[in-house]
Design a protein around this motif. Structure first.
Motif, PDB file in Angstrom:
ATOM      1  N   PHE A   1      39.909  32.715  42.670  1.00 35.60           N
ATOM      2  CA  PHE A   1      38.700  32.249  41.852  1.00 35.60           C
ATOM      3  C   PHE A   1      40.596  31.732  40.762  1.00 35.60           C
ATOM      4  O   PHE A   1      41.311  31.401  41.887  1.00 35.60           O
ATOM      5  CB  PHE A   1      39.375  33.476  41.102  1.00 35.60           C
TER       6      PHE A   1
ATOM      7  N   ASN B   1      39.575  34.334  32.341  1.00 37.90           N
ATOM      8  CA  ASN B   1      39.807  34.406  33.292  1.00 37.90           C
ATOM      9  C   ASN B   1      38.535  36.596  33.351  1.00 37.90           C
ATOM     10  O   ASN B   1      37.701  37.009  33.830  1.00 37.90           O
ATOM     11  CB  ASN B   1      40.981  35.103  34.265  1.00 37.90           C
TER      12      ASN B   1
ATOM     13  N   SER C   1      36.954  37.518  36.571  1.00 40.66           N
ATOM     14  CA  SER C   1      37.549  37.618  38.237  1.00 40.66           C
ATOM     15  C   SER C   1      38.844  38.288  37.874  1.00 40.66           C
ATOM     16  O   SER C   1      39.659  38.352  38.762  1.00 40.66           O
ATOM     17  CB  SER C   1      37.595  36.399  38.443  1.00 40.66           C
TER      18      SER C   1
ATOM     19  N   LYS D   1      40.444  44.914  41.154  1.00 40.93           N
ATOM     20  CA  LYS D   1      40.592  43.559  39.944  1.00 40.93           C
ATOM     21  C   LYS D   1      41.998  43.146  40.051  1.00 40.93           C
ATOM     22  O   LYS D   1      42.894  44.211  39.305  1.00 40.93           O
ATOM     23  CB  LYS D   1      39.729  42.890  39.095  1.00 40.93           C
TER      24      LYS D   1
END
Length: 517
Positions: free
Chosen positions: A372, A430, A435, A463
């Motif tokens: 990402f 983000n 992400s 994550k």
């Protein structure tokens, strides 16, 4: 003993000077009169600073209860009503204010909220405070019903919660003062560590880095009673073998014995060591091989009369992770709305400081290896990636990660942003996009992931986070092994309470600017 004296504190040098003399007294052939004996009444004796600490928080708890009672009276009766209330003669708010502080302190005592092992570090202290406060509320309600006491409900609803809140705040303040003193070597517990030299050295480095726990390693016992260059470099003397742990503890009048499990320190040996330490004031703590698996994942399960450790599976999916994602996105949205004015000011400063875009985007690897684009405020010159080729050999990083304490690519505004991690605030975008998370392992570069072994790849099971254990434990000052251990510890032991603890510590780490460059 060969060591670099310039790296040692005066107290460490004094301990090294006495190390050889102590070793002689601890040799198996030493005369009985020369062998150390526990001080009279040593068992269970607290250090003077511990007694002062307990007295301080006891007084703070009583004061919190009194203030809670006064505030409850003021809120319920407006502060100008008579103190007497209720249908029962003699029952008054005044009497409640007199009785609440001792009852409050007694409840804390019964729930062991004054035991030194629960004080100064960790959440256990506050869990016991919560249990004690809840019990007082239940007792007041039960007594009011059982004896038909017309206690003003409004008074109780205000007084007891306020007392609980002030108790927690008071203990946080006292704990903060304790941590400051421990950072300069005061209010510490003398510790003897026993185990294999490499494991002992790793524990010593960890203890010295995290001074909040208040452990000071004064001596080591190894399987053969011999030191190593690694231990010499740390300035801690080896005063005996594993059969002399209790003797060394008595000699130093140590507060703690930390035993690192090994084939030599098996169950029967540790049981006998516990018996031998009963005549000293030392607490025995055992570090199992599963040192990074903690909390609710480890429980004692009796099997055939044996207390066995049961290790639960790590929680990598499920309802609580869905709740974490919802909390992350909600918090990120709120944070972006509140920080919008600050983002505007920072954008102007970045733009005026050096030519180029306000934001810096970089490809990072997230959960399950998905890449990402991570966004940050730009803190370097535009061609920083090209200049990196000439700076590779000057890295202060931990092997996989390039870091320089005085990176010439960093701009003036960028240096300030990086010191206080302000450049990372745009990562809230983000988090909002899903992400990243508020808390998690550090988001790695694709080149770093390409060099990952099997252990490191477990970082990608969750994550990456805007903050994490690495953020509150030293950031760029951490070695590769230390940062890896912390990230894996988070993955293995995630819980909502763990996230809250890390978020609470992040503010302190960021304000201090420790390990950020």
């Amino acid at each position: 003993m060969a060591t670099d004296d310039a790296r040692l504190l005066p107290a460490q040098r004094r301990r090294l000077i006495d190390a050889d003399a102590r070793r002689v007294r601890l040799l198996p052939g030493a005369p009985p009169a020369a062998r150390p004996r526990p001080a009279p009444g040593a068992a269970g004796r607290r250090a003077s600073w511990q007694r002062r600490y307990v007295r301080t928080i006891t007084a703070a708890d009583a004061a919190a209860a009194l203030v809670g009672a006064l505030l409850g009276w003021a809120v319920r009766f407006g502060g100008d009503a008579p103190l007497r209330t209720g249908a029962v003669p003699g029952l008054s708010v005044a009497w409640t204010m007199v009785l609440l502080p001792p009852v409050w302190v007694l409840a804390m005592l019964l729930f062991r909220a004054y035991e030194p092992r629960f004080l100064g570090i960790g959440p256990e202290e506050f869990q016991r405070v919560l249990l004690a406060g809840t019990t007082v509320v239940a007792l007041v309600g039960t007594a009011s019903w059982a004896f038909q006491l017309d206690v003003a409900r409004g008074f109780v609803v205000v007084a007891l919660p306020v007392a609980g809140l002030l108790t927690v705040l008071g203990r946080l303040v006292v704990r903060g003062l304790l941590h400051r003193r421990r950072a300069v070597g005061e209010c510490v517990q003398s510790t003897v560590v026993a185990g294999h030299p490499h494991a002992v050295a790793a524990l010593i480095r960890q203890v010295r880095r995290d001074t909040d726990h208040g452990l000071r390693v004064d001596a080591v016992c190894t399987p053969d009673g011999r030191t190593t260059p690694e231990l010499e470099g740390l300035g801690v003397p080896v005063l005996g073998d594993l059969g002399q742990i209790a003797a060394v503890t008595a000699e130093l009048d140590a507060d703690v014995v930390a035993a690192l499990t090994s084939p030599e320190l098996d169950g029967p040996t540790l049981r006998r060591l516990g018996w031998e330490l009963e005549d000293t004031r030392a607490d025995l703590i055992v570090a199992p091989t599963l040192t990074d698996v903690v909390g609710p994942r480890v429980v004692i399960r009796p099997v055939s009369g044996l207390p066995l450790l049961h290790v639960e599976r790590p929680e990598l999916r499920g309802v609580r992770h869905a709740g974490k994602a919802l909390f992350d996105r909600g918090s990120a949205l709120l944070g972006l709305l509140l920080l919008a004015p600050l983002f505007t000011v920072l954008a102007v400063l970045v733009k005026l400081d050096s030519p180029g875009p306000v934001f810096f985007r970089q490809t990072r690897v997230g959960r399950d290896g998905r890449e990402f684009s991570m966004v940050k405020f730009r803190s370097m010159v535009v061609d920083a990636e090209k200049l990196l080729i000439d700076l590779r050999t000057e890295s202060d990083g931990n092997g996989l990660l390039f870091k320089m304490r005085r990176d010439p690519r960093v701009t003036r505004v960028g240096a300030f942003l990086r010191r206080y991690s302000i450049d990372e605030l745009p990562q809230l975008f983000n988090v909002l996009g899903g992400s990243m998370s508020l808390v998690g392992p550090r988001p790695p570069l694709p080149a770093e992931v390409a060099e990952y072994g099997e252990d490191l790849r477990r970082r990608l099971l969750v994550k990456p986070g805007l903050t994490g254990l690495w953020q509150v434990s030293g950031r760029s000052d951490l070695s590769l092994d230390e940062s890896t251990r912390l990230d894996l510890q988070y993955v293995e032991n995630w819980s909502p309470a763990f996230d809250v603890m890390i978020l609470a510590k992040t503010a302190h780490a960021v304000v201090g600017g420790r390990g950020a460059y």
